[in-house]
Design an enzyme around this catalytic site. Structure first.
Site, PDB file in Angstrom:
ATOM      1  N   GLN A 113       0.820  -1.209   0.000  1.00 18.64           N
ATOM      2  CA  GLN A 113       0.000   0.000   0.000  1.00 18.64           C
ATOM      3  C   GLN A 113       0.857   1.264   0.000  1.00 18.64           C
ATOM      4  O   GLN A 113       0.483   2.279   0.577  1.00 18.64           O
ATOM      5  CB  GLN A 113      -0.933  -0.009   1.216  1.00 18.64           C
ATOM      6  CG  GLN A 113      -1.904  -1.159   1.194  1.00 18.64           C
ATOM      7  CD  GLN A 113      -2.788  -1.192   2.431  1.00 18.64           C
ATOM      8  OE1 GLN A 113      -2.809  -0.268   3.235  1.00 18.64           O
ATOM      9  NE2 GLN A 113      -3.521  -2.272   2.585  1.00 18.64           N
ATOM     10  N   CYS A 114       1.981   1.212  -0.671  1.00 19.71           N
ATOM     11  CA  CYS A 114       2.936   2.313  -0.714  1.00 19.71           C
ATOM     12  C   CYS A 114       2.838   3.021  -2.059  1.00 19.71           C
ATOM     13  O   CYS A 114       2.473   2.413  -3.065  1.00 19.71           O
ATOM     14  CB  CYS A 114       4.344   1.738  -0.514  1.00 19.71           C
ATOM     15  SG  CYS A 114       5.694   2.918  -0.597  1.00 19.71           S
ATOM     16  N   GLY A 115       3.184   4.289  -2.090  1.00 21.07           N
ATOM     17  CA  GLY A 115       3.246   5.000  -3.356  1.00 21.07           C
ATOM     18  C   GLY A 115       4.267   4.391  -4.311  1.00 21.07           C
ATOM     19  O   GLY A 115       4.179   4.579  -5.526  1.00 21.07           O
TER      20      GLY A 115
END
Length: 162
Positions: free
Chosen positions: A36-38
């Site tokens: 769920q990271c950029g």
């Protein structure tokens, strides 16, 4: 001689024990990952890198990590499903690691026991460590450096040719 990066027992995402010494003689890119990271789209490039060089003795090793922004909250099953369906990941994935604080042994080695210029605290998800055939870390690439960046590709090529 086995290098310090290979001196660790880990568990696969499915929970099976695995010795990193099994990878002796290969070139590895060890990466702390998050779903769920950029930077999560880097999974595409990591898989492309893995596919490009795997026939020459190269593998990406993914270590999910929830230490940065709580961006890997899922269970092992959820992580596996996400990586398989969203990014078609074929490189090995392992159980979650702690990359800061009370670090997992592998990440203690990577952040505290490497030579000057390679060691140091992990700043975020998708920090990459290139391990040569001798088991020693030769390069560290910070999160913003894409897996298919020229400097990464050149370092992998040199390591495979050594």
């Amino acid at each position: 001689m086995q290098g310090p990066a290979l001196d660790h027992e880990v568990r696969t995402l499915a929970g099976a024990p695995r010795s990193l010494a099994d990878y002796r003689g290969q070139v590895l890119l060890i990466v702390n990952t998050a779903s769920q990271c950029g930077l999560t789209p880097q999974y595409h490039a990591l898989e492309a890198l893995h596919q490009r060089f795997r026939g020459r003795g190269f593998s990406v090793l993914g270590f999910p990590c929830n230490d940065f922004g709580a961006q890997e909250p899922g269970s092992p099953e959820e992580i596996q499903q996400f990586c398989a369906t969203r990014f078609q990941i074929n490189f090995p994935l392992f159980e979650k690691v702690k990359a800061k604080g009370d670090k997992s042994p592998l990440y203690r080695t990577l952040t505290e026991e490497l030579p000057e210029g390679l060691r140091g605290e992990i700043k975020w998800n998708f920090t990459k460590f290139l391990v040569g055939k001798d088991g020693r870390v030769s390069h560290r690439f910070e999160p913003q450096i894409e897996p298919l960046a020229p400097e990464v590709m050149q370092a992998v090529e040199r390591a495979l040719s050594a």
